[in-house]
Scaffold this motif. Sequence first.
Motif, mmCIF file in Angstrom:
data_model
loop_
_atom_site.group_PDB
_atom_site.id
_atom_site.type_symbol
_atom_site.label_atom_id
_atom_site.label_comp_id
_atom_site.label_asym_id
_atom_site.label_seq_id
_atom_site.Cartn_x
_atom_site.Cartn_y
_atom_site.Cartn_z
ATOM 1 N N LEU A 194 0.825 -1.206 0.000
ATOM 2 C CA LEU A 194 0.000 0.000 0.000
ATOM 3 C C LEU A 194 0.858 1.255 0.000
ATOM 4 O O LEU A 194 0.344 2.352 -0.174
ATOM 5 N N GLY A 249 1.225 1.691 -3.676
ATOM 6 C CA GLY A 249 0.265 0.853 -4.392
ATOM 7 C C GLY A 249 0.943 0.043 -5.474
ATOM 8 O O GLY A 249 0.383 -0.206 -6.539
ATOM 9 N N LEU A 274 -7.856 0.746 -4.602
ATOM 10 C CA LEU A 274 -7.106 1.584 -3.674
ATOM 11 C C LEU A 274 -7.519 3.034 -3.890
ATOM 12 O O LEU A 274 -7.894 3.422 -5.002
#
Length: 603
Positions: A90, A93, A166
């Motif tokens: 994350l 990403g 995301l």
Amino acid sequence: MDDQNKNLILATALSFAVILVWFLLFPPPEQDAADPNAAVATQQAPVTGTAPTVAPAGTATTATTAVAEAGADAPRLTIDTARLAGSISLKGGRIDELQLKDYRDTLDSNSGNVEVLAPLGSDHPYYALWGWAPGAGVGLDQVPGANTIWSLESGDTLSTDTPVTLTWDNGAGLTFRREMAVDENYMFSVRQSVQNNGSATVTLAPYGVIARHGEPQSDKSSPIVHKGSISMSDGELNETKYKKITKLDYNEREGSLAEVVQVTEAGWVGFTDHYWMSTLIPAAGTAFKSVVKYDETRDVYQTEAVLKTLTMAPGETIEADMRLFAGAKEWETIRTYEDEDNVTRFIDSIDWGWFFFFTKPIFWLLHTLNGLIGNMGWAIIGLTIVIKAIVFPLAYKSYASMAKMKELQPKMEEMKKAAGDDRQKVQQGMMELYKKEKVNPASGCLPLLIQIPIFFSLYKVISVTMELRQAPWLGWIRDLSAPDPSSILNLFGLLPFATPDQNSILAIISLGVLPILLGVSMWLQQKLNPAPTDPAQQMIFAWMPWVFMFMLGSFASGLVLYWITNNTITFIQQYSIMRFHGFKPDVFGNIKSSFKRKKPADK
């Protein structure tokens, strides 16, 4: 067969050996790099971390955050399909951890799965990420980069059935989303979107990046396989080895050593290894800037696909699609992406070599036979039989001509005696005899000449194609793309010690079963004809099978298997055709004479 014909065959055989060694020691040169000053649609800041160049209105500058920072990593999102395992960080990403469930590093059952992508902190970080280059109305700190911490909006595991999304809000009116999906093989789909909740019009350019920290470890067993960047730009294939990437010209627009190509309709760009590849693929019909670059400061190789700049008014949302192939270069899989998913000339990501017009159909036939038989070793034998059947008309003429020359041998001997030392008269008489009897003295070389491109093509197929990697045949041959693992030094496993390492000097004499059978098959093929009368020729012919045995002994087992099968079929064809035309080769007599010690009076 007269001495002239023997000399011609000898010269051809030796030329073949020289060409083969030269091809291995000096692989084909690469194509020249594309013009780094090619027109581009956007500007990009240097990868050194300095401030971006100010772009004119309506233009975007690619963010210089492709190289991720080391340090504590953010939470991860699992990737789990039938063929892939890994995770998405994350932080940025980015897809930076990916293993192939179907492939192991070695034949050892305890060996780990092949790793295609690797995160920071590993020996060789290698990852893919996406983002937006800022243009008018947007600052560099207002777009997501490699170190941006994304939030998970939907999904908890990326699989073939469950995509994930995301999201990241820049706090200045722009909301960025990244929807990621993966198919049943190795293709990821990434849809980037930006929602403008502000009051001003902004411009952005979507991009994708593959970054590789340091040059990967070289594969010494396959010097002819291309490893480095690979791209397709409007139908033109470009390949650049890693060492050549470090010698690219400095490009001011990119702020680094770079090669830039403007793609107008269709293309892709990425890195390729021996059997694995990672490639960015913009949608067909999409213009983009294809970039290959090298950051000397960080020792990072990078490929980029930068799409055209998009303008977004307040309240609007813009989207951009791009795919990532990250996996094994399987012929069937790649061909499907080319045919069904419109990935232009994707099959050429496999390094088919100079003789691609032979290599591609040979592999197709081999692949088809393997599908029917279910074993790549037997498929190679079947391929050899098919090739010999195709060239049989040529071989028939050659062996028939050789048989005819045997019939003319007594006349030629009489001609030599009558002419004495007048060699010109002998040559003229022979040429008249050949013309009268309709015999071509060079026809004996034709089967050998046709074997040269076939041999090189099959060598390329066995060396580069995924389907031959770790493909077993029978017994001790568990990998047809590797040399025969047995060794005469330990009596083929009867003695309790291991064979020498391939890098050891003893490996030269550590011959396995297949190389020895190769030497024997070549030696028996020679015995279809008596040894030449000239002592020098006799010595060369006597040593040739054993020289080839050592020279080809370290080659892939599949290639040696092909050569053994080819020699065996050639022996049967030549013996049968020569007998059909009235000449019976005295094989056993020729073998016996080769072991017979000559008396001084015979010399």
